[in-house]
Design a protein around this motif. Structure first.
Motif, PDB file in Angstrom:
ATOM      1  N   ALA A 391       0.847  -1.193   0.000  1.00 14.70           N
ATOM      2  CA  ALA A 391       0.000   0.000   0.000  1.00 14.70           C
ATOM      3  C   ALA A 391       0.882   1.242   0.000  1.00 14.70           C
ATOM      4  O   ALA A 391       1.731   1.416   0.884  1.00 14.70           O
ATOM      5  N   VAL A 392       0.695   2.117  -0.968  1.00 17.65           N
ATOM      6  CA  VAL A 392       1.473   3.351  -1.109  1.00 17.65           C
ATOM      7  C   VAL A 392       0.565   4.516  -0.752  1.00 17.65           C
ATOM      8  O   VAL A 392      -0.447   4.749  -1.438  1.00 17.65           O
ATOM      9  N   SER A 393       0.912   5.267   0.320  1.00 14.17           N
ATOM     10  CA  SER A 393       0.087   6.376   0.794  1.00 14.17           C
ATOM     11  C   SER A 393       0.840   7.691   0.629  1.00 14.17           C
ATOM     12  O   SER A 393       2.048   7.774   0.925  1.00 14.17           O
ATOM     13  N   ASN A 394       0.131   8.697   0.151  1.00  8.41           N
ATOM     14  CA  ASN A 394       0.724  10.019   0.019  1.00  8.41           C
ATOM     15  C   ASN A 394      -0.298  11.078   0.420  1.00  8.41           C
ATOM     16  O   ASN A 394      -1.503  10.918   0.189  1.00  8.41           O
ATOM     17  N   PRO A 395       0.155  12.166   1.038  1.00  6.24           N
ATOM     18  CA  PRO A 395      -0.763  13.261   1.353  1.00  6.24           C
ATOM     19  C   PRO A 395      -1.151  13.995   0.077  1.00  6.24           C
ATOM     20  O   PRO A 395      -0.402  14.031  -0.892  1.00  6.24           O
ATOM     21  N   HIS A 403     -14.787   8.502  -8.051  1.00  2.00           N
ATOM     22  CA  HIS A 403     -13.592   8.400  -8.889  1.00  2.00           C
ATOM     23  C   HIS A 403     -12.673   7.259  -8.461  1.00  2.00           C
ATOM     24  O   HIS A 403     -11.894   6.751  -9.279  1.00  2.00           O
ATOM     25  N   LEU A 404     -12.760   6.841  -7.191  1.00  6.05           N
ATOM     26  CA  LEU A 404     -11.825   5.831  -6.698  1.00  6.05           C
ATOM     27  C   LEU A 404     -11.931   4.521  -7.474  1.00  6.05           C
ATOM     28  O   LEU A 404     -10.922   3.890  -7.779  1.00  6.05           O
ATOM     29  N   GLY A 405     -13.163   4.106  -7.779  1.00  8.07           N
ATOM     30  CA  GLY A 405     -13.343   2.845  -8.471  1.00  8.07           C
ATOM     31  C   GLY A 405     -12.840   2.844  -9.899  1.00  8.07           C
ATOM     32  O   GLY A 405     -12.674   1.777 -10.505  1.00  8.07           O
ATOM     33  N   ARG A 406     -12.562   4.022 -10.455  1.00  6.50           N
ATOM     34  CA  ARG A 406     -12.132   4.097 -11.855  1.00  6.50           C
ATOM     35  C   ARG A 406     -10.671   4.479 -12.011  1.00  6.50           C
ATOM     36  O   ARG A 406     -10.200   4.694 -13.125  1.00  6.50           O
ATOM     37  N   LEU A 407      -9.964   4.591 -10.899  1.00  2.06           N
ATOM     38  CA  LEU A 407      -8.562   5.003 -10.981  1.00  2.06           C
ATOM     39  C   LEU A 407      -7.725   4.037 -11.813  1.00  2.06           C
ATOM     40  O   LEU A 407      -6.721   4.438 -12.415  1.00  2.06           O
ATOM     41  N   PHE A 408      -8.142   2.753 -11.845  1.00  2.00           N
ATOM     42  CA  PHE A 408      -7.338   1.746 -12.546  1.00  2.00           C
ATOM     43  C   PHE A 408      -7.810   1.527 -13.982  1.00  2.00           C
ATOM     44  O   PHE A 408      -7.315   0.626 -14.659  1.00  2.00           O
ATOM     45  N   ASP A 409      -8.777   2.346 -14.442  1.00  4.72           N
ATOM     46  CA  ASP A 409      -9.189   2.274 -15.844  1.00  4.72           C
ATOM     47  C   ASP A 409      -8.128   2.923 -16.728  1.00  4.72           C
ATOM     48  O   ASP A 409      -7.442   3.866 -16.320  1.00  4.72           O
ATOM     49  N   ARG A 410      -8.047   2.441 -17.938  1.00  5.42           N
ATOM     50  CA  ARG A 410      -7.053   2.988 -18.872  1.00  5.42           C
ATOM     51  C   ARG A 410      -7.383   4.437 -19.229  1.00  5.42           C
ATOM     52  O   ARG A 410      -8.538   4.763 -19.522  1.00  5.42           O
ATOM     53  N   PHE A 411      -6.352   5.280 -19.200  1.00  4.80           N
ATOM     54  CA  PHE A 411      -6.429   6.690 -19.576  1.00  4.80           C
ATOM     55  C   PHE A 411      -7.360   7.498 -18.674  1.00  4.80           C
ATOM     56  O   PHE A 411      -7.733   8.616 -19.022  1.00  4.80           O
ATOM     57  N   TYR A 412      -7.734   6.932 -17.515  1.00  6.55           N
ATOM     58  CA  TYR A 412      -8.640   7.681 -16.643  1.00  6.55           C
ATOM     59  C   TYR A 412      -7.832   8.607 -15.736  1.00  6.55           C
ATOM     60  O   TYR A 412      -6.838   8.208 -15.131  1.00  6.55           O
ATOM     61  N   VAL A 444      -6.269  -5.029  -6.754  1.00 11.04           N
ATOM     62  CA  VAL A 444      -5.825  -3.662  -6.457  1.00 11.04           C
ATOM     63  C   VAL A 444      -6.848  -3.013  -5.533  1.00 11.04           C
ATOM     64  O   VAL A 444      -7.985  -3.466  -5.423  1.00 11.04           O
ATOM     65  N   PHE A 445      -6.449  -1.944  -4.896  1.00 12.13           N
ATOM     66  CA  PHE A 445      -7.350  -1.240  -3.991  1.00 12.13           C
ATOM     67  C   PHE A 445      -6.961   0.232  -3.947  1.00 12.13           C
ATOM     68  O   PHE A 445      -5.816   0.610  -4.263  1.00 12.13           O
ATOM     69  N   ALA A 446      -7.907   1.075  -3.570  1.00 11.56           N
ATOM     70  CA  ALA A 446      -7.663   2.522  -3.465  1.00 11.56           C
ATOM     71  C   ALA A 446      -8.633   3.110  -2.455  1.00 11.56           C
ATOM     72  O   ALA A 446      -9.808   2.744  -2.423  1.00 11.56           O
ATOM     73  N   GLU A 447      -8.134   3.991  -1.619  1.00  9.70           N
ATOM     74  CA  GLU A 447      -8.979   4.718  -0.669  1.00  9.70           C
ATOM     75  C   GLU A 447      -8.383   6.096  -0.443  1.00  9.70           C
ATOM     76  O   GLU A 447      -7.166   6.305  -0.604  1.00  9.70           O
ATOM     77  N   SER A 448      -9.244   7.017  -0.115  1.00 15.93           N
ATOM     78  CA  SER A 448      -8.790   8.397   0.091  1.00 15.93           C
ATOM     79  C   SER A 448      -9.672   9.043   1.141  1.00 15.93           C
ATOM     80  O   SER A 448     -10.893   9.149   0.961  1.00 15.93           O
ATOM     81  N   THR A 453      -4.223   9.660   0.504  1.00 14.13           N
ATOM     82  CA  THR A 453      -4.674   8.746  -0.540  1.00 14.13           C
ATOM     83  C   THR A 453      -3.770   7.518  -0.539  1.00 14.13           C
ATOM     84  O   THR A 453      -2.542   7.649  -0.587  1.00 14.13           O
ATOM     85  N   THR A 454      -4.398   6.345  -0.474  1.00 10.88           N
ATOM     86  CA  THR A 454      -3.656   5.079  -0.457  1.00 10.88           C
ATOM     87  C   THR A 454      -4.079   4.247  -1.661  1.00 10.88           C
ATOM     88  O   THR A 454      -5.259   3.974  -1.852  1.00 10.88           O
ATOM     89  N   ILE A 455      -3.090   3.885  -2.456  1.00 10.97           N
ATOM     90  CA  ILE A 455      -3.323   3.031  -3.627  1.00 10.97           C
ATOM     91  C   ILE A 455      -2.328   1.894  -3.566  1.00 10.97           C
ATOM     92  O   ILE A 455      -1.146   2.102  -3.250  1.00 10.97           O
ATOM     93  N   GLY A 456      -2.767   0.689  -3.867  1.00 16.21           N
ATOM     94  CA  GLY A 456      -1.841  -0.445  -3.783  1.00 16.21           C
ATOM     95  C   GLY A 456      -2.348  -1.667  -4.508  1.00 16.21           C
ATOM     96  O   GLY A 456      -3.377  -1.659  -5.190  1.00 16.21           O
ATOM     97  N   LEU A 457      -1.591  -2.746  -4.328  1.00 13.21           N
ATOM     98  CA  LEU A 457      -1.933  -4.022  -4.963  1.00 13.21           C
ATOM     99  C   LEU A 457      -1.630  -5.160  -3.993  1.00 13.21           C
ATOM    100  O   LEU A 457      -0.876  -4.977  -3.022  1.00 13.21           O
TER     101      LEU A 457
END
Length: 462
Positions: A391-395, A403-412, A444-448, A453-457
């Motif tokens: 899990a990679v978290s950044n301020p 928008h969180l559910g579409r972060l892993f869509d292509r070109f989104y 994969v997962f994402a939460e903010s 914001t934390t995005i990871g695999l």
């Protein structure tokens, strides 16, 4: 290549009618067999009852004979009891010619020699055996030893049974044919909703992707099928819309560098240029070409992943160690952005290091681009439930849930919250992360929330 429509070998109605006919054949045959055996038993009991009656009538008289005149009367009675077709015959076997009656065949002679017994005998040229009963009478003061036998022909009983079997076979055949016809009719009528459903499915058109099968008037057995088909249409419509959006995004991403290449080249060729200017143009064009190559390579990788490509060289490794390698690789970019990275925890899992490193690099690059200066990026590595998580978290600005559910869509891109405007990303980085996770049996997962914001695999640990 032109497709050829194959004609079905047999319709469902015909197959079900054949099954009805087969079931009727089995049931009626078993029933006919039972009835035939029961009829045979009844006929045999009747034959035995007839034989016993005839035998006991004469046996009663034989036990009370006292004078020669009585033997003459018994012979006359036996003549009267013997029918013209000789379906019933009587024999008295004795060494005394006055007592002896009939001309017993050798089979009857041998059978009567055994004393009191009952059995079937094949006598002469008779088509059917005779049921014969015999008894022995010892010698007394009035007559010597004698043997008495009665035979009843089985022809009439066999004829009755053959007639019954003929009727039975005809009835079974007619019953099977009737069951097949009724089965076909019932199935044909029962399949009307299925044919209606088929016609509705044939009426579906690519120009009306929102069209669905009508479920309300279908029987319960077809509702699940229609709903599953409608679900497939929903997914197909979503995939088609995503494909259209993807094509538009691809065209947009490729158009910008191509436009730059064409424009700068046209300007450079519009008049005489110095060598230094041409070198600058070529360097600028090279950057755009590198961007085009990166887009094409990423698209090819995603295409192979969608086709089911799997890692070829899995090796168990420390995920925290792989993250450290990615951090070292991005050291210059971290220094330029003024952010730091802290790695916390560790886990081991079988991974292809090149693919996993590419995914982690994309996650770190995404966090670096959207973290403010002097911020710290936290990378947490953990393991639970057969999955290892990175899990990679950044301020940074909080991303809204839609928008969180579409972060892993292509070109989104979430332009308001996540786009840096530097043009460094072409929108495939997180899509590649998702593909790598799937190739390693993970997700994969994402939460903010609260400015983090934390995005990871995750990857499978076994």
């Amino acid at each position: 290549m032109t497709s050829v429509a194959l004609r079905p070998v047999r319709s469902i109605a015909a197959r079900l009618a054949a099954m009805f006919a087969l079931a009727a054949l089995v049931v009626l045959s078993l029933l006919g067999y039972v009835l035939d055996r029961e009829l045979a038993a009844v006929l045999r009991r009747q034959q035995m009852a007839q034989l016993d009656t005839k035998f006991e009538d004469i046996e009663y008289v034989l036990k009370r004979l006292r004078t020669p005149e009585q033997w003459q009367r018994i012979h006359a009675k036996l003549d009267a009891l013997t029918p013209p077709d000789r379906s019933t015959e009587y024999w008295i076997l004795s060494s005394d010619a006055q007592i002896r009656y009939g001309s017993p065949p050798d089979e009857v002679e041998a059978f009567a020699a055994g004393g009191a017994r009952v059995g079937e005998l094949r006598i002469g040229g008779r088509a059917e055996p005779m049921m014969v009963r015999s008894a022995s009478f010892p010698a007394d003061a009035l007559h010597g030893a004698l043997r008495f036998a009665v035979g009843v022909d089985s022809a009439s009983y066999a004829h009755t049974r053959r007639a019954f079997r003929s009727v039975l076979v005809g009835s079974v055949s007619a019953g099977v044919a009737l069951f097949a016809a009724l089965g076909y009719l019932i199935t044909h009528l029962g399949l009307v909703p299925l044919r209606r459903l088929s016609h509705e499915a044939q009426a579906l058109s690519p120009s009306a992707l929102s069209q669905r099968l009508v479920v309300a008037r279908l029987p319960g057995e077809l509702c699940d099928l229609a709903q599953s088909f409608n679900g497939a249409l929903d997914r197909l419509e979503a995939a088609y819309a995503q494909l259209e959006s993807f094509n538009a995004d691809v065209a947009h991403e490729l158009r910008t560098p191509l436009t730059n290449l064409i424009g700068e080249t046209q300007v450079a060729l519009s008049r005489e240029r110095s060598m230094a200017h041409l070198v600058d143009v070529l360097q600028s064009n090279l950057e755009d070409l590198e961007r085009l190559r990166s887009i094409v390579n990423d698209m090819l990788f995603l295409a192979r992943a969608n086709q089911g490509e799997r890692p070829q060289h899995l090796r168990r490794a420390s995920l925290a160690g792989e993250v450290e390698r990615a951090v070292d690789f991005l050291d210059f970019l971290l220094e330029e952005a003024g952010v730091t990275v802290r790695v916390q925890g560790d886990a081991e899992a079988p991974i292809e290091r090149a693919l996993f490193g590419r995914a982690v690099t994309n996650l770190l690059h995404n966090a670096i681009r959207h973290a403010p200066a002097q911020a710290q990026i936290l990378v947490e590595v953990s393991s639970a439930g057969g999955q290892a998580r990175v899990a990679v978290s950044n301020p940074g600005p909080t991303i809204s849930p839609e928008h969180l559910g579409r972060l892993f869509d292509r070109f989104y891109r979430v332009d308001a919250a996540r786009s840096s405007g530097d043009g460094a990303s072409h929108g495939l980085g997180l899509a590649i992360v998702k593909a790598v996770a799937a190739m390693h049996g993970g997700t994969v997962f994402a939460e903010s929330r609260d400015g983090i914001t934390t995005i990871g695999l995750s990857v499978a640990t076994v």
